[in-house]
Design an enzyme around this catalytic site. Structure first.
Site, PDB file in Angstrom:
ATOM      1  N   HIS A   1     -94.587 -42.963   9.989  1.00  0.00           N
ATOM      2  CA  HIS A   1     -93.972 -43.515  10.353  1.00  0.00           C
ATOM      3  C   HIS A   1     -93.069 -42.945   9.698  1.00  0.00           C
ATOM      4  CE1 HIS A   1     -95.356 -46.014  13.978  1.00  0.00           C
ATOM      5  NE2 HIS A   1     -96.930 -45.336  12.994  1.00  0.00           N
TER       6      HIS A   1
ATOM      7  N   HIS B   1    -100.780 -49.370  13.260  1.00  0.00           N
ATOM      8  CA  HIS B   1    -102.567 -49.133  12.521  1.00  0.00           C
ATOM      9  C   HIS B   1    -101.510 -50.268  11.363  1.00  0.00           C
ATOM     10  CE1 HIS B   1    -103.267 -45.285  14.239  1.00  0.00           C
ATOM     11  NE2 HIS B   1    -104.217 -44.972  13.453  1.00  0.00           N
TER      12      HIS B   1
END
Length: 233
Positions: free
Chosen positions: A197, A148
């Site tokens: 993450h 992302h």
């Protein structure tokens, strides 16, 4: 030797010099963060930052009011594959309609190349998703780097730099580029907030994404100067 270096720097335009510094810094940062990702235990700054986004002693409860989690989910979707593919496709079709095929091809190469590079890095490092806190969205791919963060950097910076070429005035150009950078940073931060993450994954995604976007910008600039890409195409 000193005079030669000075003369060389005088010939290099500031945007080109800045892009070169971004590329060099991005590659250096990516290399350093790969060492962090390959470590057997998470780095202290990874765990501390991730826990800072959770209520003290409650790793399943994010900080902030109840509406914030939904807002962060909306922000993270701006870096999702479906949104970026839709956006890129729309821009490419528009460029083809106004008869700028070379610019459309450069846009495709920048985004598609970023996707390939992101996948290669994920397989190379092979880092699992963090398990320190609960995941607020479902993810199944590898963790390093953040796709992302990287692909939003590639897509939005490429779009921003492309748009800035045709916009009048330095203020307008700065606003568009600033908006592209802000969107990229918000998407990356949202991945840590959602617990999918490590912060080092996001930093690596930014490093790789900014470096790749600037490299593509330099190529586009070179082709433009060679009249392969022209404003009157």
């Amino acid at each position: 030797m000193k005079s030669f270096a000075t003369a060389l720097l005088n010939k290099i335009e500031f945007p080109v010099l800045l892009a070169g510094l971004v590329i060099a810094g991005g590659l250096w940062g990516l290399e350093e963060l790969m060492e962090v990702a390959r470590a057997t235990t998470p780095h202290a700054f990874d765990t501390e930052i991730m826990l800072a986004f959770r209520q003290a002693g409650q790793p399943d409860v994010p900080i902030g009011p109840a509406w914030l989690e939904g807002a962060v989910r909306d922000i993270t979707s701006l870096g999702s594959t479906s949104v970026l593919v839709l956006l890129t496709t729309a821009v490419i079709i528009y460029l083809l309609l106004i008869r700028r095929p070379t610019t459309a091809l450069l846009m495709f190469v920048a985004v598609a190349g970023g996707q390939v590079l992101s996948s290669l890095l994920k397989f190379e490092v092979d880092r699992p998703r963090p398990d320190l806190v609960s995941h607020l969205v479902n993810e199944t791919s590898l963790s390093f780097p953040s796709g992302h963060a990287m692909l939003s950097a590639v897509t939005y910076l490429t779009l921003g730099s492309m748009a800035a070429r045709f916009l009048p005035g330095r203020t307008t150009k700065t606003f568009v580029l600033g908006l592209a950078i802000l969107t990229t940073l918000l998407v990356g931060a949202s991945r840590v907030y959602l617990g999918v993450h490590w912060p080092s994954d996001v930093l690596a995604g930014w490093c790789a994404g900014f470096a790749w976007a600037m490299l593509c910008w330099l190529v586009a600039r070179f082709l433009q100067r060679r009249h392969a890409v022209a404003d009157s195409e």
